[in-house]
Scaffold this motif. Structure first.
Motif, short mmCIF file in Angstrom:
data_model
loop_
_atom_site.label_atom_id
_atom_site.label_comp_id
_atom_site.label_asym_id
_atom_site.label_seq_id
_atom_site.Cartn_x
_atom_site.Cartn_y
_atom_site.Cartn_z
N SER A 272 -40.42 29.96 35.01
CA SER A 272 -39.21 29.78 35.81
C SER A 272 -39.20 30.73 37.01
N LEU A 273 -39.57 31.98 36.77
CA LEU A 273 -39.59 32.96 37.85
C LEU A 273 -40.62 32.59 38.92
N MET A 274 -41.80 32.14 38.51
CA MET A 274 -42.83 31.74 39.47
C MET A 274 -42.38 30.54 40.29
N LEU A 275 -41.75 29.57 39.62
CA LEU A 275 -41.30 28.36 40.32
C LEU A 275 -40.14 28.65 41.26
N LYS A 276 -39.22 29.51 40.82
CA LYS A 276 -38.10 29.88 41.68
C LYS A 276 -38.58 30.66 42.90
N ALA A 277 -39.65 31.45 42.72
CA ALA A 277 -40.23 32.19 43.84
C ALA A 277 -40.85 31.22 44.87
N LEU A 278 -41.17 30.02 44.40
CA LEU A 278 -41.72 28.98 45.28
C LEU A 278 -40.61 28.07 45.81
N ASP A 279 -39.35 28.51 45.63
CA ASP A 279 -38.17 27.79 46.13
C ASP A 279 -37.89 26.47 45.41
N HIS A 280 -38.18 26.44 44.11
CA HIS A 280 -37.86 25.25 43.32
C HIS A 280 -36.66 25.54 42.42
N GLU A 281 -35.86 24.51 42.16
CA GLU A 281 -34.74 24.62 41.23
C GLU A 281 -35.25 24.28 39.84
N VAL A 282 -34.96 25.13 38.86
CA VAL A 282 -35.59 24.99 37.55
C VAL A 282 -34.56 24.94 36.43
N ASP A 283 -34.77 24.01 35.48
CA ASP A 283 -34.06 23.99 34.20
C ASP A 283 -35.09 24.25 33.11
N THR A 284 -34.63 24.67 31.93
CA THR A 284 -35.56 24.93 30.83
C THR A 284 -35.10 24.23 29.55
N ALA A 285 -36.06 23.95 28.68
CA ALA A 285 -35.78 23.35 27.37
C ALA A 285 -36.67 24.02 26.33
N VAL A 286 -36.19 24.12 25.09
CA VAL A 286 -36.91 24.87 24.06
C VAL A 286 -37.91 24.01 23.27
N ASP A 287 -37.80 22.69 23.33
CA ASP A 287 -38.75 21.80 22.67
C ASP A 287 -38.56 20.39 23.22
N GLY A 288 -39.32 19.43 22.67
CA GLY A 288 -39.27 18.08 23.18
C GLY A 288 -37.91 17.41 23.03
N ILE A 289 -37.25 17.64 21.91
CA ILE A 289 -35.94 17.02 21.68
C ILE A 289 -34.91 17.56 22.66
N ASP A 290 -34.92 18.87 22.87
CA ASP A 290 -34.02 19.48 23.84
C ASP A 290 -34.29 18.92 25.24
N ALA A 291 -35.56 18.74 25.56
CA ALA A 291 -35.94 18.20 26.87
C ALA A 291 -35.42 16.78 27.07
N LEU A 292 -35.59 15.92 26.06
CA LEU A 292 -35.14 14.53 26.16
C LEU A 292 -33.63 14.45 26.38
N LYS A 293 -32.89 15.34 25.74
CA LYS A 293 -31.43 15.36 25.91
C LYS A 293 -31.07 15.69 27.35
N GLN A 294 -31.81 16.64 27.95
CA GLN A 294 -31.52 17.02 29.33
C GLN A 294 -31.97 15.95 30.31
N ILE A 295 -33.11 15.33 30.03
CA ILE A 295 -33.64 14.30 30.91
C ILE A 295 -32.73 13.07 30.93
N GLU A 296 -31.99 12.87 29.85
CA GLU A 296 -31.06 11.74 29.77
C GLU A 296 -29.96 11.87 30.82
N ASN A 297 -29.60 13.09 31.18
CA ASN A 297 -28.48 13.32 32.09
C ASN A 297 -28.89 13.87 33.46
N THR A 298 -30.15 14.21 33.63
CA THR A 298 -30.60 14.80 34.89
C THR A 298 -31.91 14.16 35.32
N LYS A 299 -31.99 13.86 36.60
CA LYS A 299 -33.22 13.29 37.15
C LYS A 299 -34.11 14.42 37.64
N TYR A 300 -35.32 14.51 37.09
CA TYR A 300 -36.25 15.58 37.46
C TYR A 300 -37.41 15.04 38.29
#
Length: 203
Positions: free
Chosen positions: A89-117
């Motif tokens: 996250s720190l490396m990506l933010k240093a490259l001027d990207h907006e970052v979200d995080t997820a702890v595993d695949g299930i958590d990721a799918l829940k976030q992807i359902e509501n946010t376009k990445y």
């Protein structure tokens, strides 16, 4: 249709509902799960056809029309290790990207359902749902089947690379990843003219 959990594919024996229940729209029968629970086997396509026959389609709000966060430049980092998530996250933010995080695949799918990445960066080995299972789920989902996915893992064997390629991973990197390599790889996928992996992995 509400789904509590996505499980691994499994072979089941389909049993008929006859003679007790017949002509149940959208239900092909039942099966016995490994834990002893009897579960209905649902035919999604038949259910959708039935909805189309009985409802005015103009009054139905499709799931793909939901209001979601259309922040098109967001990156999702998926890793069960807190230190790895923070480092990426720190490396990506240093490259001027907006970052979200997820702890595993299930958590990721829940976030992807509501946010376009724009891009997803994932580890391979994670609890609940690992990286390969998550990628397979995303590739089977029409709305996410073309999202670039970078897998960053400590597994460097050709076997793991092949499994990742078969699942639909766009680029495979091994840990540790320096900021230069990360920038080059991410920049490749943020260039709209690039739709293919940087390097075609050999089987």
């Amino acid at each position: 249709l509400y789904i509590d959990e996505v499980l691994k594919p499994q072979e089941v024996t389909l049993k008929t509902l006859k003679p007790w229940m017949t002509d149940v729209v959208g239900v092909n029968g039942v099966c016995l799960l490994p834990n002893g629970v009897v579960a209905p086997v649902i035919n999604i396509f038949e259910l959708l056809q039935e909805i189309g026959k009985n409802l005015d389609i103009s009054s139905v709000k499709l799931a793909t029309d939901r209001e979601v966060n259309h922040s098109s430049n967001k990156i999702l980092v998926v890793d069960d290790s807190l230190s790895n998530r923070k480092a990426l996250s720190l490396m990506l933010k240093a490259l001027d990207h907006e970052v979200d995080t997820a702890v595993d695949g299930i958590d990721a799918l829940k976030q992807i359902e509501n946010t376009k990445y724009k891009l997803i960066i994932t580890d391979l080995e994670m609890p609940n749902m690992n990286g390969l299972e998550m990628v397979e789920s995303l590739r089977a989902w029409h709305e996410t089947q073309n999202i670039p996915i970078i897998m960053i893992t400590s597994r460097s064997t050709s076997k793991h690379r092949q499994l990742a390629s078969q699942a639909g991973v766009s680029e495979y990197l091994t840990k540790p990843v320096d900021s230069g390599t990360l920038k080059r790889t991410v920049d490749h996928f943020f260039d709209k003219s690039n739709t293919k992996p940087l390097v075609k992995k050999a089987g």
